[in-house]
Write a protein that holds these residues in place. Structure first.
Motif, PDB file in Angstrom:
ATOM      1  N   ASP A   1      -3.677   6.177  -7.503  1.00  0.00           N
ATOM      2  CA  ASP A   1      -5.036   6.600  -7.827  1.00  0.00           C
ATOM      3  C   ASP A   1      -5.801   6.856  -6.528  1.00  0.00           C
ATOM      4  N   LEU A   2      -7.034   7.292  -6.650  1.00  0.00           N
ATOM      5  CA  LEU A   2      -7.804   7.674  -5.464  1.00  0.00           C
ATOM      6  C   LEU A   2      -7.945   6.526  -4.474  1.00  0.00           C
ATOM      7  N   ASP A   3      -8.174   5.312  -4.988  1.00  0.00           N
ATOM      8  CA  ASP A   3      -8.330   4.162  -4.093  1.00  0.00           C
ATOM      9  C   ASP A   3      -7.092   3.956  -3.231  1.00  0.00           C
ATOM     10  N   GLU A   4      -5.916   4.131  -3.818  1.00  0.00           N
ATOM     11  CA  GLU A   4      -4.676   3.956  -3.065  1.00  0.00           C
ATOM     12  C   GLU A   4      -4.495   5.063  -2.037  1.00  0.00           C
ATOM     13  N   ILE A   5      -4.987   6.249  -2.349  1.00  0.00           N
ATOM     14  CA  ILE A   5      -4.826   7.381  -1.426  1.00  0.00           C
ATOM     15  C   ILE A   5      -5.735   7.243  -0.221  1.00  0.00           C
ATOM     16  N   TYR A   6      -7.038   7.094  -0.467  1.00  0.00           N
ATOM     17  CA  TYR A   6      -7.939   6.984   0.690  1.00  0.00           C
ATOM     18  C   TYR A   6      -7.965   5.575   1.275  1.00  0.00           C
ATOM     19  N   GLY A   7      -7.323   4.615   0.588  1.00  0.00           N
ATOM     20  CA  GLY A   7      -7.291   3.250   1.111  1.00  0.00           C
ATOM     21  C   GLY A   7      -6.524   3.105   2.403  1.00  0.00           C
ATOM     22  N   ILE A   8      -5.597   4.041   2.684  1.00  0.00           N
ATOM     23  CA  ILE A   8      -4.821   3.942   3.923  1.00  0.00           C
ATOM     24  C   ILE A   8      -5.567   4.544   5.109  1.00  0.00           C
ATOM     25  N   LEU A   9      -6.689   5.207   4.849  1.00  0.00           N
ATOM     26  CA  LEU A   9      -7.466   5.811   5.933  1.00  0.00           C
ATOM     27  C   LEU A   9      -8.322   4.760   6.621  1.00  0.00           C
ATOM     28  N   PRO A  10      -8.734   5.005   7.875  1.00  0.00           N
ATOM     29  CA  PRO A  10      -9.639   4.071   8.546  1.00  0.00           C
ATOM     30  C   PRO A  10     -10.897   3.833   7.715  1.00  0.00           C
ATOM     31  N   ALA A  11     -11.381   2.607   7.731  1.00  0.00           N
ATOM     32  CA  ALA A  11     -12.507   2.228   6.874  1.00  0.00           C
ATOM     33  C   ALA A  11     -13.742   3.090   7.128  1.00  0.00           C
TER      34      ALA A  11
ATOM     35  N   ASP B   1       0.846  -1.182   0.000  1.00  0.00           N
ATOM     36  CA  ASP B   1       0.000   0.000   0.000  1.00  0.00           C
ATOM     37  C   ASP B   1       0.887   1.240   0.000  1.00  0.00           C
ATOM     38  N   ALA B   2       0.271   2.411   0.034  1.00  0.00           N
ATOM     39  CA  ALA B   2       1.046   3.660  -0.005  1.00  0.00           C
ATOM     40  C   ALA B   2       1.996   3.766   1.188  1.00  0.00           C
ATOM     41  N   ILE B   3       1.589   3.233   2.320  1.00  0.00           N
ATOM     42  CA  ILE B   3       2.435   3.275   3.514  1.00  0.00           C
ATOM     43  C   ILE B   3       3.709   2.462   3.291  1.00  0.00           C
ATOM     44  N   ARG B   4       3.555   1.267   2.746  1.00  0.00           N
ATOM     45  CA  ARG B   4       4.710   0.401   2.505  1.00  0.00           C
ATOM     46  C   ARG B   4       5.645   0.995   1.460  1.00  0.00           C
ATOM     47  N   VAL B   5       5.087   1.531   0.388  1.00  0.00           N
ATOM     48  CA  VAL B   5       5.914   2.118  -0.659  1.00  0.00           C
ATOM     49  C   VAL B   5       6.742   3.271  -0.099  1.00  0.00           C
ATOM     50  N   ALA B   6       6.106   4.143   0.682  1.00  0.00           N
ATOM     51  CA  ALA B   6       6.819   5.276   1.268  1.00  0.00           C
ATOM     52  C   ALA B   6       7.909   4.807   2.227  1.00  0.00           C
ATOM     53  N   GLU B   7       7.601   3.774   3.008  1.00  0.00           N
ATOM     54  CA  GLU B   7       8.573   3.270   3.982  1.00  0.00           C
ATOM     55  C   GLU B   7       9.794   2.672   3.282  1.00  0.00           C
TER      56      GLU B   7
ATOM     57  N   LEU C   1       7.176  10.331   6.940  1.00  0.00           N
ATOM     58  CA  LEU C   1       6.011  10.404   7.816  1.00  0.00           C
ATOM     59  C   LEU C   1       4.902   9.467   7.338  1.00  0.00           C
ATOM     60  N   LEU C   2       4.716   9.400   6.023  1.00  0.00           N
ATOM     61  CA  LEU C   2       3.718   8.472   5.488  1.00  0.00           C
ATOM     62  C   LEU C   2       4.090   7.032   5.827  1.00  0.00           C
ATOM     63  N   GLY C   3       5.369   6.711   5.725  1.00  0.00           N
ATOM     64  CA  GLY C   3       5.821   5.361   6.052  1.00  0.00           C
ATOM     65  C   GLY C   3       5.684   4.990   7.513  1.00  0.00           C
ATOM     66  N   ARG C   4       5.562   5.990   8.386  1.00  0.00           N
ATOM     67  CA  ARG C   4       5.404   5.735   9.826  1.00  0.00           C
ATOM     68  C   ARG C   4       3.937   5.488  10.208  1.00  0.00           C
ATOM     69  N   LEU C   5       3.028   5.463   9.239  1.00  0.00           N
ATOM     70  CA  LEU C   5       1.598   5.316   9.530  1.00  0.00           C
ATOM     71  C   LEU C   5       1.137   3.856   9.518  1.00  0.00           C
ATOM     72  N   ARG C   6       2.057   2.934   9.683  1.00  0.00           N
ATOM     73  CA  ARG C   6       1.667   1.525   9.631  1.00  0.00           C
ATOM     74  C   ARG C   6       0.677   1.161  10.744  1.00  0.00           C
ATOM     75  N   PHE C   7       0.666   1.928  11.833  1.00  0.00           N
ATOM     76  CA  PHE C   7      -0.288   1.634  12.909  1.00  0.00           C
ATOM     77  C   PHE C   7      -1.729   1.818  12.441  1.00  0.00           C
ATOM     78  N   LEU C   8      -1.934   2.574  11.352  1.00  0.00           N
ATOM     79  CA  LEU C   8      -3.282   2.748  10.804  1.00  0.00           C
ATOM     80  C   LEU C   8      -3.728   1.568   9.945  1.00  0.00           C
ATOM     81  N   ARG C   9      -2.775   0.772   9.498  1.00  0.00           N
ATOM     82  CA  ARG C   9      -3.078  -0.253   8.496  1.00  0.00           C
ATOM     83  C   ARG C   9      -4.176  -1.227   8.910  1.00  0.00           C
TER      84      ARG C   9
END
Length: 505
Positions: free
Chosen positions: A353-363, A315-321, A401-409
């Motif tokens: 794309d949009l799905d990848e962007i909002y996909g990292i947010l809480p459901a 996901d975007a978090i993993r790519v950034a990390e 900072l994006l890569g540090r958001l794994r706790f949201l995953r």
């Protein structure tokens, strides 16, 4: 090892170098020619360059006359092209290049010394296949043993990285250690110095190659490193999570067959690095469920491999990390800059794309956004192209900072959707595991279909869901009613899976 190839006084020695663009095959060729010149020997080289770095295969051919020519003697006649079965030394920059040389019949069991690095840089053809397109290394190794008179194979890239050098310098050291050319290590060292580029670093790599090949047992395809050694290396790489990784490995080794220990350990390391030890423990719990059904080692290992890859979806978090890891930037510097003081500038081109962007947010937040986007753009979401200068403070911090958001995953919409399908696939595997092993393996292989990003991944995920619901379930019912085994369902599933993969190639 110290026996020079016997040659006629009238015949030049021939050396064929196969590499990929960017691996330094041209520099390696220049070093050998310069070493021959330093030794007072006549030599010539020709080349067929590839099309691009890391993609095009490059071929270099050299001939060296093995004796000093008397003053006034006519120059020897050199060939511009190698002759199949008439090459004395083949040097391959990576394992598939060695296979390419062997396939073209350049090696001879009577005379050819084959020097190859055993690491792999996958070809475009291998990487573009939607399923597993990797050419089996075992075939190349068998061919190398059968078709070469003498084989020297080791991981030159790992040896180079260990000393901060380049693989081509290490391969030059291996060539010098074998004494198959009428050249001394001093001649090769003089050639490196004459080149004037990263001299100390290349001399260090040369010395490393010299040392590797003179060590006992280096003249063969090296066996895989012992798992205990690799396990310790993985623990060091995981740093603060290394102790938890070792604890989970110990649990797995106590519970599962020895043949599974390495695969399970690599999977645990991958999952711990991706998320945390609890995530890896959940993975082990799923494997236990399969083993409890009576699955054998073959089926379990395949399940472990496919499950671990699926659970570490990018996901975007993993790519950034991954893009902000120190090791990545160090590797880029090593590959592209000879001067350690030079300024390094790295620009990452991202197009989520949009799905990848909002996909990292809480459901609970992302689900309404996703439904709205799906209604407005049913065939594919808009993308947001970005050029991020990773070597600037602002660019690096943005990705870091994006890569540090794994706790949201675990609470994210992407996680929810991935695991909804993963659970359906896992349940299908468990259902057929107690029925037919061949069919269970085929169901497990469905996980290999799901890959890629954005619209591609959504399309492939939908295809797997259809296979589970519309192909597997009805076919199982028919086979059970017929009472004649599950060969028909297995073959049907295999054909449908291959059709999906073929459509993506």
């Amino acid at each position: 090892m110290n026996q020079m190839t016997e040659v006629s006084a009238n015949r030049p020695l021939s050396i064929l170098i196969g590499a990929l663009g960017g691996q330094g095959g041209g520099v390696l060729t220049e070093w050998i020619i310069a070493a021959a010149t330093h030794a007072g020997l006549a030599a010539q080289s020709t080349s067929i360059p590839g099309v691009a770095q890391r993609t095009g295969a490059t071929t270099y051919y050299l001939e060296i006359f093995p004796e000093r020519l008397p003053e006034g003697a006519p120059e020897p006649v050199f060939s511009l092209y190698p002759v199949p079965g008439d090459v004395d030394v083949i040097i391959a920059g990576e394992l598939l290049e060695a296979g390419r040389m062997l396939e073209m019949d350049y090696a001879s069991p009577e005379r050819t010394t084959l020097i190859t690095s055993t690491h792999r840089l996958y070809s475009i053809g291998e990487k573009s296949v939607a399923g597993n397109g990797i050419y089996p290394r075992e075939r190349i190794e068998r061919a190398a043993h059968a078709l070469a008179h003498s084989l020297v194979a080791f991981d030159a890239l790992a040896a180079a990285r260990a000393v901060g050098s380049e693989a081509n310098a290490v391969l030059l050291g291996a060539l010098a250690a074998l004494n198959v050319l009428p050249l001394t290590p001093a001649d090769f060292e003089a050639a490196i110095r004459a080149g004037g580029v990263a001299v100390e670093r290349n001399l260090t790599g040369f010395a490393a190659g010299l040392k590797v090949v003179t060590a006992a047992g280096a003249r063969d395809v090296q066996p895989e490193r012992a798992w205990n050694e690799l396990k310790a290396e993985r623990a060091r790489a995981l740093r603060s999570r290394g102790a938890a990784f070792l604890k989970l490995c110990a649990q797995a080794e106590a519970e599962f067959a020895a043949s599974l220990h390495r695969t399970l350990g690599e999977a645990i390391a991958r999952l711990t690095d991706y998320q945390d030890e609890r995530y890896a423990a959940d993975f082990l719990a799923r494997v236990r469920q399969l083993v409890a059904l009576g699955a054998g080692p073959k089926l379990t290992e395949l399940f472990v491999r496919r499950l671990a890859v699926w659970m570490t979806y990018e996901d975007a978090i993993r790519v950034a990390e991954l893009k902000t890891r120190r090791a990545r930037l160090a590797r880029i510097r090593q590959e592209h800059l000879s001067d350690d003081k030079a300024v390094l500038s790295v620009t990452d081109y991202l197009k989520p794309d949009l799905d990848e962007i909002y996909g990292i947010l809480p459901a609970v937040i992302a689900a309404p956004l996703a439904r709205r986007a799906e209604r407005r753009w049913p065939q594919g979401r808009p993308t947001l192209a970005q050029h991020v200068r990773t070597t600037t403070v602002t660019g690096f911090l943005r990705l870091w900072l994006l890569g540090r958001l794994r706790f949201l995953r675990p609470a994210s919409l992407r996680y929810q959707r991935e695991f909804a399908l993963l659970e359906r696939w896992q349940q299908a595997v468990f259902e057929v595991a107690i029925t037919d092993e061949s069919l269970a393996c085929e169901v497990i292989e469905l996980a290999a279909v799901i890959k890629g990003y954005g619209h591609v991944r959504r399309r492939l995920s939908a295809a797997v869901a259809r296979l589970l619901d519309e192909t597997l379930a009805p076919a199982l019912a028919r086979d059970r009613a017929a009472g004649q085994g599950y060969a028909a369902t297995t073959e049907l599933l295999r054909q449908e899976r291959q059709a999906i993969l073929s459509s993506e190639n």
